[in-house]
Motif scaffolding. Structure first.
Motif, PDB file in Angstrom:
ATOM      1  N   PRO A 134       0.840  -1.199   0.000  1.00 14.94           N
ATOM      2  CA  PRO A 134       0.000   0.000   0.000  1.00 14.94           C
ATOM      3  C   PRO A 134       0.879   1.255   0.000  1.00 14.94           C
ATOM      4  O   PRO A 134       2.014   1.217   0.478  1.00 14.94           O
ATOM      5  CB  PRO A 134      -0.784  -0.110   1.310  1.00 14.94           C
ATOM      6  CG  PRO A 134       0.044  -0.970   2.180  1.00 14.94           C
ATOM      7  CD  PRO A 134       0.762  -1.914   1.283  1.00 14.94           C
ATOM      8  N   PHE A 135       0.359   2.341  -0.546  1.00 11.30           N
ATOM      9  CA  PHE A 135       1.093   3.610  -0.497  1.00 11.30           C
ATOM     10  C   PHE A 135       1.051   4.149   0.928  1.00 11.30           C
ATOM     11  O   PHE A 135       0.105   3.874   1.666  1.00 11.30           O
ATOM     12  CB  PHE A 135       0.450   4.633  -1.429  1.00 11.30           C
ATOM     13  CG  PHE A 135       0.412   4.210  -2.858  1.00 11.30           C
ATOM     14  CD1 PHE A 135       1.568   3.870  -3.529  1.00 11.30           C
ATOM     15  CD2 PHE A 135      -0.793   4.145  -3.539  1.00 11.30           C
ATOM     16  CE1 PHE A 135       1.533   3.480  -4.852  1.00 11.30           C
ATOM     17  CE2 PHE A 135      -0.837   3.755  -4.862  1.00 11.30           C
ATOM     18  CZ  PHE A 135       0.328   3.421  -5.521  1.00 11.30           C
ATOM     19  N   LYS A 137      -0.240   6.362   2.435  1.00 15.16           N
ATOM     20  CA  LYS A 137      -1.316   7.355   2.422  1.00 15.16           C
ATOM     21  C   LYS A 137      -2.476   6.761   3.216  1.00 15.16           C
ATOM     22  O   LYS A 137      -2.405   5.627   3.680  1.00 15.16           O
ATOM     23  CB  LYS A 137      -1.778   7.627   0.990  1.00 15.16           C
ATOM     24  CG  LYS A 137      -0.730   8.191   0.053  1.00 15.16           C
ATOM     25  CD  LYS A 137      -1.294   8.178  -1.367  1.00 15.16           C
ATOM     26  CE  LYS A 137      -0.260   8.669  -2.371  1.00 15.16           C
ATOM     27  NZ  LYS A 137      -0.079  10.109  -2.365  1.00 15.16           N
ATOM     28  N   TYR A 145      -6.904   5.950  -5.347  1.00 11.03           N
ATOM     29  CA  TYR A 145      -5.730   6.442  -6.078  1.00 11.03           C
ATOM     30  C   TYR A 145      -5.889   6.305  -7.593  1.00 11.03           C
ATOM     31  O   TYR A 145      -5.742   7.271  -8.340  1.00 11.03           O
ATOM     32  CB  TYR A 145      -4.498   5.681  -5.588  1.00 11.03           C
ATOM     33  CG  TYR A 145      -3.220   6.091  -6.254  1.00 11.03           C
ATOM     34  CD1 TYR A 145      -2.530   7.213  -5.828  1.00 11.03           C
ATOM     35  CD2 TYR A 145      -2.693   5.363  -7.315  1.00 11.03           C
ATOM     36  CE1 TYR A 145      -1.360   7.593  -6.437  1.00 11.03           C
ATOM     37  CE2 TYR A 145      -1.523   5.743  -7.937  1.00 11.03           C
ATOM     38  CZ  TYR A 145      -0.862   6.855  -7.491  1.00 11.03           C
ATOM     39  OH  TYR A 145       0.287   7.236  -8.100  1.00 11.03           O
ATOM     40  N   GLY A 146      -6.209   5.074  -8.041  1.00  6.30           N
ATOM     41  CA  GLY A 146      -6.305   4.832  -9.479  1.00  6.30           C
ATOM     42  C   GLY A 146      -7.350   5.717 -10.149  1.00  6.30           C
ATOM     43  O   GLY A 146      -7.025   6.470 -11.074  1.00  6.30           O
ATOM     44  N   LYS A 149      -6.319   9.377 -10.343  1.00  8.85           N
ATOM     45  CA  LYS A 149      -5.264   9.690 -11.302  1.00  8.85           C
ATOM     46  C   LYS A 149      -5.759   9.525 -12.736  1.00  8.85           C
ATOM     47  O   LYS A 149      -5.236  10.159 -13.649  1.00  8.85           O
ATOM     48  CB  LYS A 149      -4.047   8.782 -11.078  1.00  8.85           C
ATOM     49  CG  LYS A 149      -3.408   8.926  -9.718  1.00  8.85           C
ATOM     50  CD  LYS A 149      -2.924  10.333  -9.489  1.00  8.85           C
ATOM     51  CE  LYS A 149      -2.850  10.617  -7.989  1.00  8.85           C
ATOM     52  NZ  LYS A 149      -2.765  12.045  -7.687  1.00  8.85           N
ATOM     53  N   HIS A 150      -6.758   8.655 -12.919  1.00 10.67           N
ATOM     54  CA  HIS A 150      -7.285   8.495 -14.273  1.00 10.67           C
ATOM     55  C   HIS A 150      -8.278   9.573 -14.622  1.00 10.67           C
ATOM     56  O   HIS A 150      -8.784   9.638 -15.740  1.00 10.67           O
ATOM     57  CB  HIS A 150      -7.948   7.117 -14.413  1.00 10.67           C
ATOM     58  CG  HIS A 150      -6.981   5.988 -14.288  1.00 10.67           C
ATOM     59  ND1 HIS A 150      -7.271   4.831 -13.627  1.00 10.67           N
ATOM     60  CD2 HIS A 150      -5.712   5.862 -14.720  1.00 10.67           C
ATOM     61  CE1 HIS A 150      -6.220   4.027 -13.659  1.00 10.67           C
ATOM     62  NE2 HIS A 150      -5.261   4.637 -14.311  1.00 10.67           N
ATOM     63  N   ARG A 210      -7.672  -1.800  -3.975  1.00 13.05           N
ATOM     64  CA  ARG A 210      -7.113  -0.735  -4.800  1.00 13.05           C
ATOM     65  C   ARG A 210      -7.111  -1.138  -6.272  1.00 13.05           C
ATOM     66  O   ARG A 210      -7.405  -0.327  -7.152  1.00 13.05           O
ATOM     67  CB  ARG A 210      -5.686  -0.444  -4.314  1.00 13.05           C
ATOM     68  CG  ARG A 210      -4.998   0.675  -5.015  1.00 13.05           C
ATOM     69  CD  ARG A 210      -3.660   0.943  -4.399  1.00 13.05           C
ATOM     70  NE  ARG A 210      -2.747  -0.190  -4.584  1.00 13.05           N
ATOM     71  CZ  ARG A 210      -1.540  -0.261  -4.031  1.00 13.05           C
ATOM     72  NH1 ARG A 210      -1.115   0.703  -3.245  1.00 13.05           N
ATOM     73  NH2 ARG A 210      -0.778  -1.304  -4.252  1.00 13.05           N
ATOM     74  N   ALA A 211      -6.773  -2.416  -6.524  1.00  7.96           N
ATOM     75  CA  ALA A 211      -6.772  -2.890  -7.907  1.00  7.96           C
ATOM     76  C   ALA A 211      -8.199  -2.957  -8.451  1.00  7.96           C
ATOM     77  O   ALA A 211      -8.439  -2.641  -9.622  1.00  7.96           O
ATOM     78  CB  ALA A 211      -6.096  -4.253  -7.990  1.00  7.96           C
ATOM     79  N   THR A 214     -10.172   0.322  -9.954  1.00  7.74           N
ATOM     80  CA  THR A 214     -10.037   0.811 -11.328  1.00  7.74           C
ATOM     81  C   THR A 214     -10.888  -0.022 -12.282  1.00  7.74           C
ATOM     82  O   THR A 214     -10.804   0.159 -13.490  1.00  7.74           O
ATOM     83  CB  THR A 214      -8.569   0.744 -11.801  1.00  7.74           C
ATOM     84  OG1 THR A 214      -8.110  -0.591 -11.636  1.00  7.74           O
ATOM     85  CG2 THR A 214      -7.690   1.675 -11.025  1.00  7.74           C
TER      86      THR A 214
END
Lengths: 302, 543
Positions: A134-135, A137, A145-146, A149-150, A210-211, A214
């Motif tokens: 994990p980041f 964060k 996150y994903g 950013k997208h 997290r995966a 997205t």
């Protein structure tokens, strides 16, 4: 893509056969080539060769992976399982010395050709790594996150100022992803805490969430439970089982019991980067065609 | 029990002897502290404590310590004390004690008994060789205590007997007037003996053998750390004590006590009176001032650092991002690495000369604040590049992998994952760099500094100096192109030109120390700001 698939397709003439051990490859091919499955092939890999410098890590691998199922890749250390997995979303491109020949098609579309949008590819083919990563964060920031950013979700100061903030949407997405990863109940009160404060098993499920955020079609997992204790492992396994209803899961594992428990079909790689056998999981573990595979799954070798 | 091959798991009857060894180690620590304090003149050797002069007191304590160490060693050898010694104290200890006693024997023979070269060499060889054999041959409990205790005893007796009294001095008889005075020799010898005997008694406390060696090493390392902290503390305390009188001269607190200030904001003017008057930091130097101050230099230093950081940090971090994330590892990055390391080691006067020859002609031909900022910025740049690069390399690759596997582009990965994780390291680098450039004198001397004593009217007003015009270049700031002063330069100027300055600044010595104190405070303030910033970024990563 044909209903039942065969992988003996003629290789293109500009790509000569690169096996150093032709006989074994032919033998291997004859062993798994008959594997047929119902439904669509999500990923079709053909004559994939990967070199790291002078090291021939993956030799002439051809395999088709059915959609909405769990495919396990097993084999001893250094047999090229992870390399194969990383070829499916082109993460091997990040290794400078890697050279990749052959073809990988995602729903019939070649991913090793010019003009492939790697961002789009990796959005559709998500990945979970061996060690939870994990980041540093908050849990919420990790999951969102994903999409952030997208540009799928905008929560920046400017978006807020312009009244375009998607906070509600983000909240729902975070909840949905965490629920899918079976983590929601454990972290619902501390979404803004740093993710590094979670336990190893929770961190790994966070990485899965997290995966999933997205919205991928394929989920690649590189020994996702190897660093976890049995309880966390069983949670991850249940999770993988549930995920297979919606996603195509490809999982690398060292643990043969795990492969037997969770996967629909199993591909066995043996030393030297060859794919030796690929069949229904039951077949592989109960009645493998190759003696080497039988030795390996029964623990006599490997 | 002594010499037993196996010692009991639980020692029951060693409480008293442990206490003796612990008292000896404590005594050594105390003497070490006294030695440090005396070395820095915090206590004078002739000052009496409880009616006894310090030098005599120290002598008595040394005799006590030496006696304790020797008797512990002998007691252990004779079996009165239960210990677990090795067969020998070892070759390293033997060589060290041999050298120490060679020097002691030589000094005593030549200085006290007045023997010639042959005589003192023979005496030194005898004592040195004796100490070597005494350490190497007997069991560890004797070998590591007797030579150390004997040195301490001898030093104590020398102080007690007045052979080295407070007024003692040893003139070396060189062409230069060089001599050892008691003020230096007594504290140094005390420190040395305290270390030796402290080591020996810590070994004794651990019962010799492996655990004794551990205890001895622990004491040495611990005292060493204490000494370093002590030296730093003494330096700061010395500056504060010397600087405070000048700094606080005519400092008054009270409503309306201070000067009037006016802040102009959007056409409206706000006038207020400071609730305190602090002439040294609120005044420049002027004929009519009661107390002259260093305001222009303080402001100059602050602007210098701010300007240099604003110039160097974006450039340096950008270069580091390119080198770590984009450039392929190879000849080029290696060359850049060597070049940045070399630049960081380049003497500051060279940077100053570069600023003088290159920047000044391009900024109006005179020394200016801007030239100073840029010169110091160039100096800071390599360190920012080096530390940012290290910080980014330390960011685990798995963060990058995770981000890229989510389909996030490289630049977004750098911005949202790599840079935040590297920021604390970058800030650390900037702190180190600021500490160096804020104290630089040479580049300022060449690029920025105007007169030695700058009147208060020349305080750089960078913010208020911006002028906006309707035609290109639209913005100008004459304040940046003006020569001004900075604290290190002011200090340098005072020291070199201080004689003629007495009329200007009243008490030049006070003025100097007060300037030094202000410089120290300004640099430490930057340091504090840096630490708070680092703490903030770090807490964002770990909370």
């Amino acid at each position: 893509m044909s209903e039942t698939t065969q992988s003996t397709t003629e290789r293109s003439t500009d790509q000569p056969l690169q096996t150093t051990n032709g006989e074994t490859a032919e033998e291997a091919r004859s062993e798994w080539v008959d594997y047929q499955f119902d439904g669509q092939a999500k990923l079709a890999v053909e004559s994939l060769d990967v070199h790291y410098g002078d090291d021939h890590a993956l030799k002439d691998v051809s395999i088709e992976i059915p959609e909405e199922s769990v495919t396990a890749l097993i084999g001893p250390s250094g047999c090229g399982k992870s390399t194969f997995l990383r070829s499916l979303n082109r993460m091997n491109d990040r290794i400078e010395s890697a050279r990749i020949d052959g073809s990988v098609a995602l729903e019939g579309e070649e991913i090793y050709q010019d003009g492939v949008d790697l961002v789009e590819l990796r959005k559709r083919v998500g990945m979970v790594f061996q060690a939870p990563n994990p980041f540093p964060k908050s849990i919420r920031d990790n999951v969102a996150y994903g999409p952030r950013k997208h540009g799928d979700i905008e929560t920046g100061a400017l978006a807020k100022l312009l009244g375009r903030s998607d906070e509600e949407q983000e909240r729902e997405l975070v909840e949905q992803s965490l629920r899918q990863a079976a983590l929601w109940d454990e972290v619902v009160d501390r979404l803004d805490d740093n993710a590094l404060g979670l336990s190893g098993g929770q961190q790994q499920r966070l990485c899965i969430a997290r995966a999933l955020a997205t919205d991928p079609e394929v989920l690649l997992m590189d020994e996702p439970a190897s660093a976890l204790d049995p309880i966390a492992t069983s949670k991850i396994e249940e999770l993988i089982h549930d995920l297979a209803e919606e996603y195509t899961v490809v999982i690398v594992t060292h643990n043969m019991q795990q492969a037997a428990r969770i996967s629909d079909q199993t591909a066995v790689f043996l030393t030297g980067g060859e794919l030796v056998e690929y069949d229904d999981t039951d077949e592989i573990f109960e009645d493998p065609e190759s003696q080497r595979v039988e030795d390996y799954v029964s623990g006599k070798f490997g | 029990m002594a010499g037993a091959t196996r010692s009991a798991l639980v020692d029951e009857d060693t409480t008293h002897t442990d206490a003796v060894a612990a008292v000896a180690a404590g005594l050594a620590t105390l003497l070490f502290a006294v030695g440090v304090v005396a070395l820095f003149d915090v206590v004078s050797l002739t000052d009496p404590i409880a009616g006894v002069p310090v030098v005599t007191l120290v002598g008595g304590l040394l005799v006590l310590l030496g006696g304790a160490v020797v008797s512990f060693g002998v007691g252990s050898r004779l079996g009165f004390v239960a210990t677990d010694p090795r067969p020998t104290a070892g070759l390293i200890a033997a060589t060290a004690f041999g050298l120490i006693w060679f020097v002691v024997g030589g000094l005593v023979a030549s200085q006290t008994f007045g023997l010639g070269t042959v005589g003192w060499t023979a005496a030194a060889l005898v004592t040195g060789g004796g100490a070597f054999l005494l350490t190497a041959l007997p069991r560890e409990d004797v070998g590591s205590t007797l030579p150390a205790g004997a040195v301490t005893l001898l030093a104590g007796l020398v102080f007690l007997g007045g052979v080295i009294g407070p007024s003692w001095a040893w003139n070396l008889g060189w062409a230069q007037p060089a001599s050892f005075t008691a003020g230096f020799v007594v504290p140094t010898l005390t420190l040395f003996c305290a270390l030796l005997s402290g080591w020996a008694s810590a070994k004794a406390y651990g019962g010799f053998g492996a655990s004794g060696r551990h205890a001895g090493a622990y004491l040495l390392v611990y005292l060493n750390a204490l000494a370093i902290v002590g030296v730093l503390f003494a330096l700061v305390a010395f500056t504060v004590v010397e600087g405070l009188p000048g700094l606080l001269r005519e400092f008054t607190v009270g409503l309306g006590a201070g000067p009037e200030s006016t802040i102009a904001l959007f056409g409206s003017e706000l006038t207020f009176t400071w609730p305190f008057d602090w002439p040294f930091v609120m005044n420049g130097v002027g004929l009519l001032n009661d107390v002259n101050g260093v305001l222009p230099a303080i402001v100059g230093t602050i602007w210098l650092v701010v300007g240099a950081v604003l110039f160097a940090v974006p450039l340096g971090v950008g270069a580091a991002v390119f080198l770590t994330e984009y450039a392929e590892r190879g000849r080029f990055t290696q060359a850049v690495e060597v070049a940045t390391n070399g630049l960081w080691s380049t003497p500051s006067i060279v940077f100053g000369l570069f600023g003088y020859a290159f920047l000044i002609p391009r900024f109006g031909g005179g020394k200016s604040l801007l030239s100073g900022m840029l010169t110091l910025g160039f100096m800071l740049l390599p360190l920012v590049v080096i530390t940012s690069r290290e910080a980014m390399l330390a960011v685990p690759d798995q963060y990058r992998d995770a981000s890229v596997a989510l389909g996030v582009t490289k630049w977004q990965t750098i911005r949202s994952v790599v840079l935040p994780a590297a920021l604390p390291g970058v800030v650390t680098g900037v702190i180190l760099g600021v500490g160096r450039i804020a104290g630089e004198t040479a580049p300022i001397l060449l690029t920025m500094a105007g007169g030695v004593f700058v009147p208060g009217s020349q305080t750089a007003d960078v913010v208020g100096g911006f002028e906006f015009t309707a035609s290109p270049p639209f913005v100008a700031n004459p304040e940046l192109l003006q020569a001004t002063s900075a604290l290190p330069y002011q200090l340098y100027a005072l020291i070199t030109a201080g004689v003629g300055a007495s009329g200007n600044v009243g008490n030049p010595d006070q003025f100097k120390w007060a300037t030094a104190l202000v410089l120290l405070v300004v640099v430490l303030s930057f340091y504090a700001v840096g630490i708070v910033t680092r703490y903030y970024f770090r807490s964002k990563l770990h909370e």
